[in-house]
Design a protein around this motif. Structure first.
Motif, PDB file in Angstrom:
ATOM      1  N   ILE A  57       0.338  -1.173   0.309  1.00 61.42           N
ATOM      2  CA  ILE A  57       0.256   0.099   0.011  1.00 61.42           C
ATOM      3  C   ILE A  57       0.853   1.194  -0.135  1.00 61.42           C
ATOM      4  O   ILE A  57       2.485   0.984   0.127  1.00 61.42           O
ATOM      5  N   LYS A  91     -17.445   2.126 -10.401  1.00 61.29           N
ATOM      6  CA  LYS A  91     -16.410   1.044 -10.022  1.00 61.29           C
ATOM      7  C   LYS A  91     -15.620  -0.044 -11.425  1.00 61.29           C
ATOM      8  O   LYS A  91     -14.330  -0.883 -11.397  1.00 61.29           O
ATOM      9  N   ARG A 146       4.587  -1.235  -7.984  1.00 60.72           N
ATOM     10  CA  ARG A 146       2.923  -2.068  -8.518  1.00 60.72           C
ATOM     11  C   ARG A 146       3.222  -2.707  -9.613  1.00 60.72           C
ATOM     12  O   ARG A 146       3.777  -2.929 -11.065  1.00 60.72           O
ATOM     13  N   SER A 173      -2.037  -5.015  -7.825  1.00 61.31           N
ATOM     14  CA  SER A 173      -1.890  -4.217  -6.759  1.00 61.31           C
ATOM     15  C   SER A 173      -3.240  -4.062  -7.264  1.00 61.31           C
ATOM     16  O   SER A 173      -4.455  -3.300  -6.701  1.00 61.31           O
ATOM     17  N   TYR A 215      -6.771  -3.789  -5.627  1.00 63.00           N
ATOM     18  CA  TYR A 215      -7.691  -2.365  -5.283  1.00 63.00           C
ATOM     19  C   TYR A 215      -8.882  -2.360  -5.917  1.00 63.00           C
ATOM     20  O   TYR A 215      -9.670  -1.821  -5.322  1.00 63.00           O
ATOM     21  N   LYS A 220     -11.169  -4.248  -5.432  1.00 70.11           N
ATOM     22  CA  LYS A 220     -11.269  -5.225  -4.083  1.00 70.11           C
ATOM     23  C   LYS A 220     -13.116  -5.493  -4.008  1.00 70.11           C
ATOM     24  O   LYS A 220     -13.428  -6.542  -3.681  1.00 70.11           O
ATOM     25  N   ILE A 264      -7.545   8.808  -3.490  1.00 72.67           N
ATOM     26  CA  ILE A 264      -7.062   7.546  -3.088  1.00 72.67           C
ATOM     27  C   ILE A 264      -6.514   7.198  -1.447  1.00 72.67           C
ATOM     28  O   ILE A 264      -7.506   6.447  -0.721  1.00 72.67           O
ATOM     29  N   TYR A 310      -8.743   1.752   4.969  1.00 71.86           N
ATOM     30  CA  TYR A 310      -8.794   1.784   3.581  1.00 71.86           C
ATOM     31  C   TYR A 310      -7.196   1.092   3.140  1.00 71.86           C
ATOM     32  O   TYR A 310      -7.877   0.166   2.760  1.00 71.86           O
ATOM     33  N   PHE A 311      -6.856   2.277   3.542  1.00 72.81           N
ATOM     34  CA  PHE A 311      -5.406   1.020   2.910  1.00 72.81           C
ATOM     35  C   PHE A 311      -4.938  -0.324   4.023  1.00 72.81           C
ATOM     36  O   PHE A 311      -4.994  -1.710   2.969  1.00 72.81           O
ATOM     37  N   VAL A 367      -6.619  -2.649   1.798  1.00 74.70           N
ATOM     38  CA  VAL A 367      -6.708  -3.325   0.538  1.00 74.70           C
ATOM     39  C   VAL A 367      -5.100  -3.997   0.732  1.00 74.70           C
ATOM     40  O   VAL A 367      -4.812  -5.187   0.412  1.00 74.70           O
TER      41      VAL A 367
END
Length: 192
Positions: A8, A55, A86, A90, A94, A96, A141, A148-149, A152
């Motif tokens: 992250i 999304k 990355r 990732s 992200y 999700k 972000i 949130y992080f 993730v």
């Protein structure tokens, strides 16, 4: 060899990549998103949203960047050392709200089944992330917050486990709280 740094924001990926640039002067260093001209534009759209993006649209923009990145950077340098800040991993974490099987299929298509051989996963805790986020101006972000992080990061771990069953990869998981020198030494040993 294709190597990716995952983790992250604020776990030290960029710092470690900078240190590797001093050692691997002939390597190709890149990033996702934003490793191509198209990617830079898409990154700007995604990180500095001026209007909401649903999304699915967000996922497809990341996939467009990934396909272009593969074509312009990865494909033509497959026989060189490529080190990326990355990757599709990732992208899967992200995204999700989507199933891993769907995400893997879409990313496989975008990458023409070209996957990293080695993954360096830097993992941070809430205190480290809070401290480092407080020292910078946040993009859209990063404004989503620590919870949130951490969610993730949890998804990143699950994606890495999922991928170990799908493709041949080596994963080095490191605690981002360690000194940058210690992390650098562990990374150098992993890349040998």
């Amino acid at each position: 060899m294709y190597v990716v740094f995952e983790g992250i924001d604020c776990v030290g990926k960029s710092t470690q990549i900078s240190l590797l640039k001093e050692i691997y002067k002939d390597a190709i260093f890149t990033l996702e998103p934003g490793g191509t001209e198209l990617g830079k534009h898409l990154r700007e759209i995604l990180l500095n949203k001026t209007h909401p993006i649903n999304k699915r649209a967000e996922l497809l923009l990341f996939l467009a960047d990934r396909a272009q990145h593969f074509e312009e950077i990865l494909k033509i340098n497959q026989n060189k050392l490529i080190i990326s800040d990355r990757s599709f991993i990732s992208g899967m974490a992200y995204a999700k709200d989507f199933e891993n099987d769907l995400l893997f299929a879409l990313n496989s298509f975008a990458l023409e089944n070209f996957f990293p051989q080695k993954i360096i996963f830097l993992k941070g805790d809430a205190n480290l992330i809070q401290e480092r986020l407080s020292q910078k101006e946040l993009d859209s972000i990063e404004k989503r917050g620590i919870e949130y992080f951490l969610s993730v990061q949890d998804k990143l771990e699950k994606v890495l486990h999922f991928l170990k069953e799908k493709i041949s990869i080596e994963i080095l998981t490191l605690d981002a709280k360690e000194s940058k020198e210690k992390l650098h030494q562990q990374i150098k040993e992993f890349l040998q």
